[in-house]
Design a protein around this motif. Structure first.
Motif, PDB file in Angstrom:
ATOM      1  N   ASP A 211       0.831  -1.207   0.000  1.00 52.30           N
ATOM      2  CA  ASP A 211       0.000   0.000   0.000  1.00 52.30           C
ATOM      3  C   ASP A 211       0.868   1.260   0.000  1.00 52.30           C
ATOM      4  O   ASP A 211       0.448   2.306  -0.503  1.00 52.30           O
ATOM      5  N   TYR A 212       2.067   1.152   0.545  1.00 47.28           N
ATOM      6  CA  TYR A 212       2.964   2.319   0.637  1.00 47.28           C
ATOM      7  C   TYR A 212       3.217   2.946  -0.743  1.00 47.28           C
ATOM      8  O   TYR A 212       3.249   4.167  -0.874  1.00 47.28           O
ATOM      9  N   ASP A 213       3.369   2.101  -1.763  1.00 48.42           N
ATOM     10  CA  ASP A 213       3.642   2.603  -3.116  1.00 48.42           C
ATOM     11  C   ASP A 213       2.527   3.519  -3.625  1.00 48.42           C
ATOM     12  O   ASP A 213       2.776   4.468  -4.344  1.00 48.42           O
ATOM     13  N   ASN A 214       1.293   3.221  -3.217  1.00 50.18           N
ATOM     14  CA  ASN A 214       0.152   4.009  -3.685  1.00 50.18           C
ATOM     15  C   ASN A 214      -0.058   5.279  -2.866  1.00 50.18           C
ATOM     16  O   ASN A 214      -0.628   6.239  -3.371  1.00 50.18           O
ATOM     17  N   ASN A 215       0.353   5.233  -1.605  1.00 51.60           N
ATOM     18  CA  ASN A 215       0.045   6.378  -0.745  1.00 51.60           C
ATOM     19  C   ASN A 215       1.172   6.649   0.255  1.00 51.60           C
ATOM     20  O   ASN A 215       0.974   6.507   1.466  1.00 51.60           O
ATOM     21  N   PRO A 216       2.345   7.042  -0.236  1.00 46.04           N
ATOM     22  CA  PRO A 216       3.457   7.270   0.712  1.00 46.04           C
ATOM     23  C   PRO A 216       3.183   8.411   1.694  1.00 46.04           C
ATOM     24  O   PRO A 216       3.666   8.387   2.819  1.00 46.04           O
ATOM     25  N   ALA A 217       2.367   9.396   1.260  1.00 47.63           N
ATOM     26  CA  ALA A 217       2.088  10.552   2.130  1.00 47.63           C
ATOM     27  C   ALA A 217       1.387  10.106   3.412  1.00 47.63           C
ATOM     28  O   ALA A 217       1.667  10.628   4.482  1.00 47.63           O
ATOM     29  N   PHE A 218       0.492   9.115   3.286  1.00 47.79           N
ATOM     30  CA  PHE A 218      -0.216   8.606   4.467  1.00 47.79           C
ATOM     31  C   PHE A 218       0.786   8.073   5.494  1.00 47.79           C
ATOM     32  O   PHE A 218       0.689   8.353   6.684  1.00 47.79           O
ATOM     33  N   TYR A 219       1.755   7.322   4.997  1.00 47.24           N
ATOM     34  CA  TYR A 219       2.704   6.679   5.912  1.00 47.24           C
ATOM     35  C   TYR A 219       3.680   7.689   6.519  1.00 47.24           C
ATOM     36  O   TYR A 219       4.091   7.544   7.674  1.00 47.24           O
ATOM     37  N   ARG A 220       4.011   8.729   5.740  1.00 45.62           N
ATOM     38  CA  ARG A 220       4.883   9.778   6.299  1.00 45.62           C
ATOM     39  C   ARG A 220       4.144  10.508   7.426  1.00 45.62           C
ATOM     40  O   ARG A 220       4.707  10.788   8.477  1.00 45.62           O
ATOM     41  N   ARG A 221       2.858  10.775   7.179  1.00 48.65           N
ATOM     42  CA  ARG A 221       2.040  11.453   8.187  1.00 48.65           C
ATOM     43  C   ARG A 221       1.882  10.554   9.414  1.00 48.65           C
ATOM     44  O   ARG A 221       1.972  11.012  10.555  1.00 48.65           O
ATOM     45  N   TYR A 222       1.691   9.278   9.154  1.00 48.64           N
ATOM     46  CA  TYR A 222       1.504   8.310  10.246  1.00 48.64           C
ATOM     47  C   TYR A 222       2.752   8.250  11.132  1.00 48.64           C
ATOM     48  O   TYR A 222       2.668   8.286  12.360  1.00 48.64           O
ATOM     49  N   LEU A 223       3.912   8.186  10.474  1.00 48.41           N
ATOM     50  CA  LEU A 223       5.175   8.137  11.231  1.00 48.41           C
ATOM     51  C   LEU A 223       5.358   9.408  12.052  1.00 48.41           C
ATOM     52  O   LEU A 223       5.851   9.359  13.180  1.00 48.41           O
ATOM     53  N   HIS A 224       4.970  10.534  11.487  1.00 53.29           N
ATOM     54  CA  HIS A 224       5.106  11.803  12.197  1.00 53.29           C
ATOM     55  C   HIS A 224       4.196  11.808  13.427  1.00 53.29           C
ATOM     56  O   HIS A 224       4.611  12.229  14.509  1.00 53.29           O
ATOM     57  N   LYS A 225       2.981  11.288  13.232  1.00 48.94           N
ATOM     58  CA  LYS A 225       2.013  11.258  14.342  1.00 48.94           C
ATOM     59  C   LYS A 225       2.558  10.450  15.529  1.00 48.94           C
ATOM     60  O   LYS A 225       2.403  10.827  16.680  1.00 48.94           O
ATOM     61  N   TRP A 226       3.188   9.326  15.231  1.00 48.25           N
ATOM     62  CA  TRP A 226       3.664   8.446  16.307  1.00 48.25           C
ATOM     63  C   TRP A 226       5.171   8.561  16.502  1.00 48.25           C
ATOM     64  O   TRP A 226       5.826   7.601  16.887  1.00 48.25           O
ATOM     65  N   ARG A 227       5.731   9.736  16.233  1.00 48.07           N
ATOM     66  CA  ARG A 227       7.197   9.895  16.302  1.00 48.07           C
ATOM     67  C   ARG A 227       7.760   9.665  17.695  1.00 48.07           C
ATOM     68  O   ARG A 227       8.929   9.340  17.855  1.00 48.07           O
ATOM     69  N   SER A 228       6.923   9.819  18.730  1.00 46.90           N
ATOM     70  CA  SER A 228       7.437   9.644  20.094  1.00 46.90           C
ATOM     71  C   SER A 228       7.477   8.172  20.511  1.00 46.90           C
ATOM     72  O   SER A 228       8.023   7.843  21.559  1.00 46.90           O
ATOM     73  N   GLN A 229       6.916   7.300  19.699  1.00 46.91           N
ATOM     74  CA  GLN A 229       6.875   5.874  20.042  1.00 46.91           C
ATOM     75  C   GLN A 229       8.246   5.233  19.859  1.00 46.91           C
ATOM     76  O   GLN A 229       8.800   5.270  18.765  1.00 46.91           O
TER      77      GLN A 229
END
Lengths: 339, 164
Positions: A211-229
């Protein structure tokens, strides 16, 4: 010198403290555990449940003794119990599984009526109870109580069951659309879930790498959201996503080699150019330069020898040396040289 | 009147029996099974299962028991998507809590059923790493024009009992 200190506590205040003390003592004595209330057919299943710690989500479908950390026999009340007091302090994913009689303890069955395991999240001192919805048997429609992230897990599992049901019941035409729709639902759930590990668990169940290939922006946003994990689960996920973003080492090596070749070529070219631009007469000795000037005037060896007060053979030697250094073959060539 | 009711009841019973008996004969099934023995030098391989439109139900089951090494098993549909996978890691830590008589042995099983499965070659891809043990790949295809779920489940159940 003696100093005596008397605590200013009256009998009344001691009496008031007693209930609080009792509550704190009873809390510290209370057992923290996972209680599993699942009816197992003991003619098929061994009356033992195993608890495994799943170190990262890539091991969801892996069975290994290395992951099994505890086993529980069935109690008189028909329950399986695991203490959570020795578990890691941080939240982890665990798997509870049962083995068929005659099978090894490390035994995993995926799908079908004999699906033999379920997952749950827990941390040290969690109190969790797992039961089966009335009317269902074995590991089917579980209810989790006592640790909120498992409610989210329950929601994700319901969607995953819907995926399986599409394979079993859907028709070939609309199956792909239906699967895609459920994947989107699970992704939305992961995006909005307030519990980090269940959220990530959801992504691992929808083949996020594809799914990453189709929507990398989602995963970048997701990683940013949980950056403290900082858990291993998130570190593993981050490294896999970065692997997607980073160019491969092969590309880096090829690009580096090309750059190096260009620099080397430019250096050699500039050296060659410099060499070509160099005045060829600078390589001649003083005496040879004098002879060269006389040759340019069209004088013969004998005339030059007389002018320089040396023998003709010496001049011949100088002339040969000049031919060699200037890369010429005749007096005519010397006449053509401009400087 | 009594005779009429009696006759009607008899007729209903007879018709029901015919339908039940008839429906039991309607389906066609194809079962295939393959056993593999792997040792620590075995290479990876792919087992193909050809699914045609002659059948409208497919169930694939892979089960194995291993005493050494690890084994990744993937079920891949004709479009190349991994439909299901599992990994068995044998050996490892044998704590005193785990029964010593089965030291290190690990078993795994996965199965998946599809109504109206995609046509083409389904693959079971086996990737062993010094794995020692046995593996069984079983496929069941059924043609049943009625594709009645209860009926299919019954056929499956019968087959389950048959294959153990």
């Amino acid at each position: 010198m003696n100093i005596s200190v008397r605590a200013p506590i009256s009998k009344k205040s001691i009496a008031a403290l007693v209930p609080f003390l009792l509550v704190s003592v009873s809390t510290s004595l209370a057992q923290h555990k996972i209680t599993v209330d699942i009816e197992t057919d003991t003619t098929i299943w061994a009356p033992v449940a195993y608890l495994s710690l799943i170190p990262d989500f890539n091991y969801l479908n892996t069975i290994s003794y290395n992951h099994i950390i505890e086993q529980s026999g069935i109690s008189k009340e028909g329950l399986y119990e695991f203490s959570t007091e020795y578990l890691p302090e941080e939240e982890h994913l665990y798997r509870v599984h049962f083995s068929k009689k005659g099978d090894p303890p490390a035994s995993l069955i995926l799908g079908g009526r004999d699906h033999n395991h379920f997952f749950l999240f827990a941390e040290r001192n969690s109190n969790i109870s797992v039961t089966v919805k009335s009317g269902n048997r074995f590991i089917n429609d579980l209810i989790f109580q006592g640790y909120s992230p498992n409610k989210a897990l329950q929601g994700i599992n319901t969607m995953l069951e819907a995926l399986d049901s599409i394979d079993q019941n859907g028709n070939i035409v609309n199956r792909e659309y239906a699967i895609e729709a459920i994947y989107e639902d699970i992704k939305t759930y992961a995006d909005t879930c307030s519990f980090p590990l269940p959220s990530l668990y959801a992504l691992y169940n929808i083949n996020y790498a594809k799914d990453y290939d189709n929507n990398p922006a989602f995963y970048r946003r997701y990683l940013h959201k949980w950056r403290s994990q900082k858990s291993l689960y998130f570190r593993e996920f981050r490294s896999s996503i970065r692997g997607e973003i980073k160019p491969s080492w092969l590309i880096v090596i090829i690009a580096g080699s090309v750059m190096l070749s260009i620099i080397l070529t430019m250096y050699l070219y500039s050296r060659l150019k410099k060499k070509n631009n160099k005045n060829p007469l600078s390589e001649l000795t003083i005496q040879e330069r004098k002879v060269f000037n006389l040759l340019k005037q069209g004088k013969s060896n004998k005339e030059i020898a007389e002018e320089c007060s040396v023998s003709v053979s010496t001049i011949k030697s100088h002339v040969n040396s000049i031919y060699s250094k200037l890369d010429v073959r005749s007096r005519r060539d010397i006449l053509d040289i401009e400087y | 009147m009594k005779t009429l009711i009696k006759n009607a009841v008899c007729l209903i019973i007879l018709l029901t029996a015919v339908i039940v008996n008839g429906s039991g004969q309607e389906y066609v099934k194809l079962e295939r099974s393959r056993n593999l023995q792997l040792n620590n030098t075995s290479a990876g391989q792919e087992i193909s299962i050809n699914v045609t439109d002659e059948y409208n139900y497919l169930r694939i089951k892979v089960e194995g028991q291993f005493t050494m090494g690890s084994l990744l098993i993937e079920l891949i549909d004709p479009s190349g998507n991994i439909s299901r996978n599992f990994t068995i890691e044998a050996g490892g830590v044998n704590t005193s809590d785990i029964r010593a008589d089965r030291a290190g042995a690990v078993s795994g099983q996965m199965q998946k059923a599809f109504r109206n499965p995609a046509e083409g070659y389904w693959q079971v891809r086996i990737t062993p790493r010094k794995a020692t043990g046995s593996l069984r790949i079983y496929s069941l295809q059924i043609y049943n024009p009625r594709t009645d779920l209860i009926e299919l489940e019954q056929i499956e159940k019968d087959t389950d009992e048959h294959i153990g």
